[in-house]
Design an enzyme around this catalytic site. Sequence first.
Site, PDB file in Angstrom:
ATOM      1  N   GLY A 112       0.831  -1.204   0.000  1.00  0.00           N
ATOM      2  CA  GLY A 112       0.000   0.000   0.000  1.00  0.00           C
ATOM      3  C   GLY A 112       0.859   1.245   0.000  1.00  0.00           C
ATOM      4  N   SER A 113       2.016   1.154   0.669  1.00  0.00           N
ATOM      5  CA  SER A 113       2.921   2.310   0.749  1.00  0.00           C
ATOM      6  C   SER A 113       3.433   2.729  -0.621  1.00  0.00           C
ATOM      7  CB  SER A 113       4.120   1.980   1.657  1.00  0.00           C
ATOM      8  OG  SER A 113       3.695   1.678   2.969  1.00  0.00           O
ATOM      9  N   TYR A 139      -3.456   6.708   7.640  1.00  0.00           N
ATOM     10  CA  TYR A 139      -2.208   5.970   7.457  1.00  0.00           C
ATOM     11  C   TYR A 139      -2.179   5.517   6.005  1.00  0.00           C
ATOM     12  CZ  TYR A 139       1.653   2.713   8.318  1.00  0.00           C
ATOM     13  OH  TYR A 139       2.867   2.050   8.290  1.00  0.00           O
ATOM     14  N   ASP A 241      -8.200   5.201  -0.886  1.00  0.00           N
ATOM     15  CA  ASP A 241      -7.241   4.222  -0.367  1.00  0.00           C
ATOM     16  C   ASP A 241      -8.032   3.064   0.250  1.00  0.00           C
ATOM     17  OD1 ASP A 241      -4.351   4.418   1.891  1.00  0.00           O
ATOM     18  OD2 ASP A 241      -5.454   2.703   1.051  1.00  0.00           O
ATOM     19  N   GLU A 242      -8.159   1.987  -0.521  1.00  0.00           N
ATOM     20  CA  GLU A 242      -8.910   0.790  -0.096  1.00  0.00           C
ATOM     21  C   GLU A 242      -7.963  -0.330   0.318  1.00  0.00           C
ATOM     22  OE1 GLU A 242     -12.529  -0.367  -1.600  1.00  0.00           O
ATOM     23  OE2 GLU A 242     -13.209   1.686  -1.471  1.00  0.00           O
ATOM     24  N   VAL A 243      -6.735   0.018   0.636  1.00  0.00           N
ATOM     25  CA  VAL A 243      -5.722  -1.000   0.941  1.00  0.00           C
ATOM     26  C   VAL A 243      -6.194  -1.944   2.035  1.00  0.00           C
ATOM     27  CG1 VAL A 243      -3.404  -1.298   1.945  1.00  0.00           C
ATOM     28  CG2 VAL A 243      -3.777   0.349   0.093  1.00  0.00           C
ATOM     29  N   LYS A 244      -6.798  -1.410   3.107  1.00  0.00           N
ATOM     30  CA  LYS A 244      -7.222  -2.309   4.189  1.00  0.00           C
ATOM     31  C   LYS A 244      -8.707  -2.683   4.094  1.00  0.00           C
ATOM     32  CE  LYS A 244      -5.593  -1.847   8.452  1.00  0.00           C
ATOM     33  NZ  LYS A 244      -5.416  -1.613   9.909  1.00  0.00           N
ATOM     34  N   THR A 298      12.125  -3.459  -9.039  1.00  0.00           N
ATOM     35  CA  THR A 298      12.576  -4.592  -9.835  1.00  0.00           C
ATOM     36  C   THR A 298      11.561  -5.721  -9.963  1.00  0.00           C
ATOM     37  OG1 THR A 298      14.823  -4.091  -9.162  1.00  0.00           O
ATOM     38  CG2 THR A 298      14.426  -6.290 -10.066  1.00  0.00           C
TER      39      THR A 298
HETATM   40  C1  LIG Z   1      -5.323   2.250   4.533  1.00  0.00           C
HETATM   41  C2  LIG Z   1      -3.883   1.855   4.370  1.00  0.00           C
HETATM   42  N1  LIG Z   1      -3.202   2.304   3.300  1.00  0.00           N
HETATM   43  C3  LIG Z   1      -1.904   1.968   3.118  1.00  0.00           C
HETATM   44  C4  LIG Z   1      -1.242   1.180   4.033  1.00  0.00           C
HETATM   45  C5  LIG Z   1       0.208   0.800   3.779  1.00  0.00           C
HETATM   46  O1  LIG Z   1       0.216  -0.520   3.296  1.00  0.00           O
HETATM   47  P1  LIG Z   1       1.576  -1.385   3.454  1.00  0.00           P
HETATM   48  O2  LIG Z   1       1.798  -1.577   4.927  1.00  0.00           O
HETATM   49  O3  LIG Z   1       1.254  -2.655   2.712  1.00  0.00           O
HETATM   50  O4  LIG Z   1       2.670  -0.606   2.810  1.00  0.00           O
HETATM   51  C6  LIG Z   1      -1.900   0.710   5.170  1.00  0.00           C
HETATM   52  C7  LIG Z   1      -1.156  -0.070   6.192  1.00  0.00           C
HETATM   53  N2  LIG Z   1      -1.593  -0.168   7.353  1.00  0.00           N
HETATM   54  C8  LIG Z   1      -0.831  -0.632   8.506  1.00  0.00           C
HETATM   55  C9  LIG Z   1       0.408  -1.432   8.189  1.00  0.00           C
HETATM   56  C10 LIG Z   1       1.442  -1.370   9.268  1.00  0.00           C
HETATM   57  C11 LIG Z   1       1.046  -1.969  10.591  1.00  0.00           C
HETATM   58  C12 LIG Z   1      -0.084  -1.255  11.236  1.00  0.00           C
HETATM   59  N3  LIG Z   1      -1.354  -1.603  10.692  1.00  0.00           N
HETATM   60  C13 LIG Z   1      -1.743  -1.440   9.372  1.00  0.00           C
HETATM   61  O5  LIG Z   1      -2.778  -1.966   8.927  1.00  0.00           O
HETATM   62  C14 LIG Z   1      -3.248   1.038   5.332  1.00  0.00           C
HETATM   63  O6  LIG Z   1      -3.955   0.584   6.405  1.00  0.00           O
END
Ligand SMILES: Cc1ncc(COP(=O)(O)O)c(/C=N/[C@@H]2CCCCNC2=O)c1O
Length: 440
Positions: A112-113, A139, A241-244, A298
């Site tokens: 996600g970062s 975050y 941002d739907e990562v989580k 890479t």
């Molecule tokens: C909404 C959202 N967007 C981006 C990210 C970053 O994803 P990555 O940790 O895969 O780089 C996250 C990451 N969240 C953190 C990861 C580190 C430990 C703390 N708990 C999380 O869920 C996120 O919740």
Amino acid sequence: MTSDATLYDRDRKSVSALQKLRFFPLALRGGDGRYVIDDSDRRLLDLSGAWGAASLGYGHPAIRQSVDSALQSQAGASILSSTNAPAVMLAERLLQIVPGSGERRVWLGHSGSDANETVARAVVAATGRNRILAFTGAYHGGTQGSMAISGHSAQEGVAKSGGLTLVPYPNPYRPYEGDPNGNALLVHIETLLETSCPGEEVAAFFIEPIQADGGLIVPPAGFLRKLAKLCARYEILTVCDEVKVGLARPGKMNCFEWEDFTPDIVVLGKGLGGGLPISAVIGPAEIMNVTVSFSMQTLHGNPVCASAALAVLDTIQRENLITQAAETGDYLIKTFKSVQSGQPVIGDVRGRGLAIGIELVLNDAKTPATDLTRKVVYRAWELGAVFYYVGMQSNVLELTPPLTLTREEADKGTEIILRSIEDAIAGNVSDEAVAEFTGW
Ligand SMILES: Cc1ncc(COP(=O)(O)O)c(/C=N/[C@@H]2CCCCNC2=O)c1O
């Protein structure tokens, strides 16, 4: 280390603290389904799903088969200087399942970062606008560029983007200016766009449709739709941002579908790979094709992780996991709400599908129960369940279990959580026990 050192002891002596976020001494030797197995062969119910990454739990046959097949005749190791079928198929599939208009493209990353960092750079490069809007408590990542556009307390002191403006996230439980509907906050944002943060200078607004690490906060109904309309007036790109909280977890394929708006750009990660590292950005071609060799690593788009992601998407569909997440999540939320009146430290229960937050407070003034919360998660580990806390005051239990969680496992998790709260209140978790585990 002597041969009888525990795995966790060896971790203490070998793994850098830079990447540790520890709440108890969990040392894993395996996992299957919704359970992780520690180095004493104890099976623990994983209600975090590795911070939402283990969307299908551990060792799902669909992922194992897909990864093994990709390794049978490995089609390179990235999408940079050659293309490969799994990556292209994944891009095509994501264009189908993520709503949007016009010509779009998909960028594939590791996390996600790196996905959010890529978007933060690309929207500035493509629009010539240098400002970014985001929410306090957000975050968006742990790399310099994603931290620079985040607002979480864990990233205080990290250099912020020069063009960043943070605004409060709409929280019905702790409402801005006492307005749970978020209208006062919309007025505040519109005022900013007309004064200190000129809308025509803003490239994008980064939005979590549920603010996860900031406290698992569900915005008031209609807020994000109104915000998106306001952004459109200034041609500010909306980045969701739907990562989580995406990919079936909220009881819909995309969490923004709950909010009756379609963002310009969508960021996916965590559960996309089912425990393997892969992320994705889906956005307009004029942004995503702004130039070449702009954001590459890479192993981006490697066929093995892309195959895992395809297996996740196939399984979500084949096992009807959108409905399962919706029904199991509703059941869990109803269960916790039903006991709330009898357990006053449970200040708020909220969420969508299997993205659930339980906020713990000390009194009617909603004083965050920060110390109690860290003892609750430690006690739960002792009792056989894994979950962590989030929130700017570290007082919100976050439940993001695998989407395959069964009703019986939900009941087991609820029982452990409620017993952990009672035990922590009774003083059965010492300060010494948790002293080492600083969490956030
Ligand atoms: C909404 C959202 N967007 C981006 C990210 C970053 O994803 P990555 O940790 O895969 O780089 C996250 C990451 N969240 C953190 C990861 C580190 C430990 C703390 N708990 C999380 O869920 C996120 O919740």
